[in-house]
Design an enzyme around this catalytic site. Structure first.
Site, PDB file in Angstrom:
ATOM      1  N   ASP A  33    -138.989 -27.156  -9.187  1.00 57.01           N
ATOM      2  CA  ASP A  33    -137.952 -26.253  -8.673  1.00 57.01           C
ATOM      3  C   ASP A  33    -138.168 -25.781  -7.238  1.00 57.01           C
ATOM      4  O   ASP A  33    -137.501 -24.862  -6.783  1.00 57.01           O
ATOM      5  CB  ASP A  33    -137.811 -25.031  -9.591  1.00 57.01           C
ATOM      6  CG  ASP A  33    -139.112 -24.263  -9.799  1.00 57.01           C
ATOM      7  OD1 ASP A  33    -140.112 -24.587  -9.139  1.00 57.01           O
ATOM      8  OD2 ASP A  33    -139.118 -23.345 -10.642  1.00 57.01           O
ATOM      9  N   GLY A  65    -146.555 -29.093  -6.522  1.00 49.49           N
ATOM     10  CA  GLY A  65    -146.037 -28.312  -5.405  1.00 49.49           C
ATOM     11  C   GLY A  65    -146.354 -28.904  -4.047  1.00 49.49           C
ATOM     12  O   GLY A  65    -145.643 -28.642  -3.068  1.00 49.49           O
ATOM     13  N   ILE A  76    -149.406 -25.856  -7.238  1.00 55.11           N
ATOM     14  CA  ILE A  76    -149.411 -24.397  -7.399  1.00 55.11           C
ATOM     15  C   ILE A  76    -150.593 -23.957  -8.244  1.00 55.11           C
ATOM     16  O   ILE A  76    -150.879 -24.539  -9.297  1.00 55.11           O
ATOM     17  CB  ILE A  76    -148.092 -23.917  -8.031  1.00 55.11           C
ATOM     18  CG1 ILE A  76    -146.914 -24.218  -7.111  1.00 55.11           C
ATOM     19  CG2 ILE A  76    -148.140 -22.423  -8.315  1.00 55.11           C
ATOM     20  CD1 ILE A  76    -145.583 -23.739  -7.633  1.00 55.11           C
ATOM     21  N   ASP A  91    -143.496 -30.998  -3.115  1.00 54.86           N
ATOM     22  CA  ASP A  91    -142.435 -30.138  -2.590  1.00 54.86           C
ATOM     23  C   ASP A  91    -142.637 -29.910  -1.095  1.00 54.86           C
ATOM     24  O   ASP A  91    -141.683 -29.955  -0.305  1.00 54.86           O
ATOM     25  CB  ASP A  91    -142.448 -28.773  -3.297  1.00 54.86           C
ATOM     26  CG  ASP A  91    -142.043 -28.853  -4.758  1.00 54.86           C
ATOM     27  OD1 ASP A  91    -140.999 -29.453  -5.053  1.00 54.86           O
ATOM     28  OD2 ASP A  91    -142.765 -28.311  -5.605  1.00 54.86           O
TER      29      ASP A  91
END
Length: 277
Positions: free
Chosen positions: A158, A127, A71, A130
Site C-alpha cells: 500500500d 517497502g 518496513i 515502494d
C-alpha cells in the site's frame, strides 16, 4: 532539520564542491528496516535537499550489507496495537490516516525537484520496492535481490509499488511479482526494466552512479528539474495533455540565462556553467 540530525538517515556530500549528495538509509544493524523515525525523517531530509541550492542530484543508498529489508515489524505492530474494537469506523479511519502518512513519506521522492538516483545492493524487499519505484533512476549491483513481499505478510502492498511498478515493468509482470512475492535477481530486474544497469560490485556501482550523477549535475538545473516534473506529470496524462503541459512549462522557464549559456558554450566549444537553483 539540517543534514546532521537524523536517527535513521545520513546525508553526505560526495566530495567538496560537488553538487551531488548521498542520502543513506542508516540502520545497518537492523538491515536498514524502515522505522517510525524513517517515515518522519525521510520527507524532511528530501525537503532539505530539495531546498538546498548546493544540491543538484541526490543518490539514495543503504548503509551496510543490504539496501533495505522493508518496513520494521515494530511499525506494523503499532498500526494494530491499542486500537479499541468497539468502534470499527473510527479504527478504520485512523488506520487509513496512518497508511496515508506512510505513503506521503515515499511520495516525497517525487515531490523533490532534484533527480533521485537509487543504488541497490543486497536485499530490496517489501517497502524498499515502494521506495525504488518512486525514484527517478535505478541501478543495482550483481548481489542485489528484490521481492514485492507484502502478500506473504497478509498485506496488500500500500505504499506505491502496485501503483508505480506497472508503469516501469508492465502490468502483467507487476501482477505476477505482486501475487507471488517471489525473489528475483538484479539481472532479472535489468531484463524487465526495473533497473537500468547491473554493476559487478557495490563499489563499482557507487563509482558508476557518482559519475552519472555528476554528469546530470553539470546540466542546466532548470532543464533537469523541468524534465523530472514534466515526466511525472505526463505519466498520468494523455499525450495531448502532456504536450500542452510541457508547452505551458517551457513558456515560463525556457527563455532563461541557462539557454543563453548553453548556446554560447556550444559555440565557444567549452563546458557551460549554470547558476544554482
Amino acid at each position: 532539520m539540517d543534514k546532521g540530525n537524523y536517527k535513521s538517515l545520513k546525508i553526505v556530500r560526495t566530495s567538496s564542491g560537488s553538487n551531488v549528495f548521498n542520502l543513506i538509509i542508516n540502520r545497518p544493524s537492523h538491515v536498514n528496516a524502515l522505522s517510525a523515525d524513517f517515515f518522519i525523517e525521510f520527507p524532511q531530509a528530501l525537503s532539505f535537499l530539495d531546498q538546498n541550492p548546493d544540491v543538484a542530484v541526490v543518490i539514495l543508498s543503504g548503509a551496510g550489507r543490504h539496501f533495505c529489508s522493508g518496513i520494521d515489524i515494530q511499525v506494523l505492530n503499532s498500526n494494530f496495537a491499542d486500537r479499541p474494537l468497539s468502534d470499527r469506523g473510527r479504527v478504520g479511519e485512523k488506520l487509513r490516516r496512518d497508511i496515508k502518512f506512510l505513503q506521503d513519506a515515499i511520495t516525497a521522492i517525487e515531490r523533490c525537484r532534484k533527480p533521485v538516483i537509487v543504488g541497490v545492493h543486497g536485499a530490496c524487499v517489501g517497502g524498499a520496492v515502494d521506495i525504488i519505484t518512486a525514484c527517478d533512476v535505478r541501478y543495482c549491483s550483481k548481489d542485489a535481490y528484490f521481492s514485492v513481499k507484502e502478500v506473504d505478510l497478509a498485506i496488500t502492498a500500500d505504499l506505491g509499488t502496485l501503483q508505480r511498478l506497472p508503469g516501469i515493468v508492465g502490468y502483467g509482470k507487476a501482477m505476477e511479482l505482486a501475487l507471488t512475492g517471489r525473489q528475483f535477481s538484479g539481472s532479472e530486474a535489468k531484463e524487465m526494466g526495473l533497473v537500468s544497469k547491473v554493476f559487478d560490485t557495490k563499489e563499482a556501482m557507487e563509482e558508476g552512479i557518482k559519475a552519472i550523477a555528476e554528469g546530470i549535475a553539470a546540466k542546466s538545473p532548470l532543464a533537469v528539474t523541468g524534465t523530472k516534473a514534466v515526466m511525472l506529470k505526463s505519466r498520468d496524462m494523455s499525450v495531448e495533455q502532456g504536450l500542452d503541459y510541457v508547452a505551458t512549462w517551457n513558456s515560463g522557464v525556457l527563455l532563461s540565462d541557462d539557454l543563453k549559456e548553453a548556446v554560447m558554450a556550444h559555440l565557444q566549444k567549452r563546458k557551460p556553467s549554470f547558476a544554482k537553483l
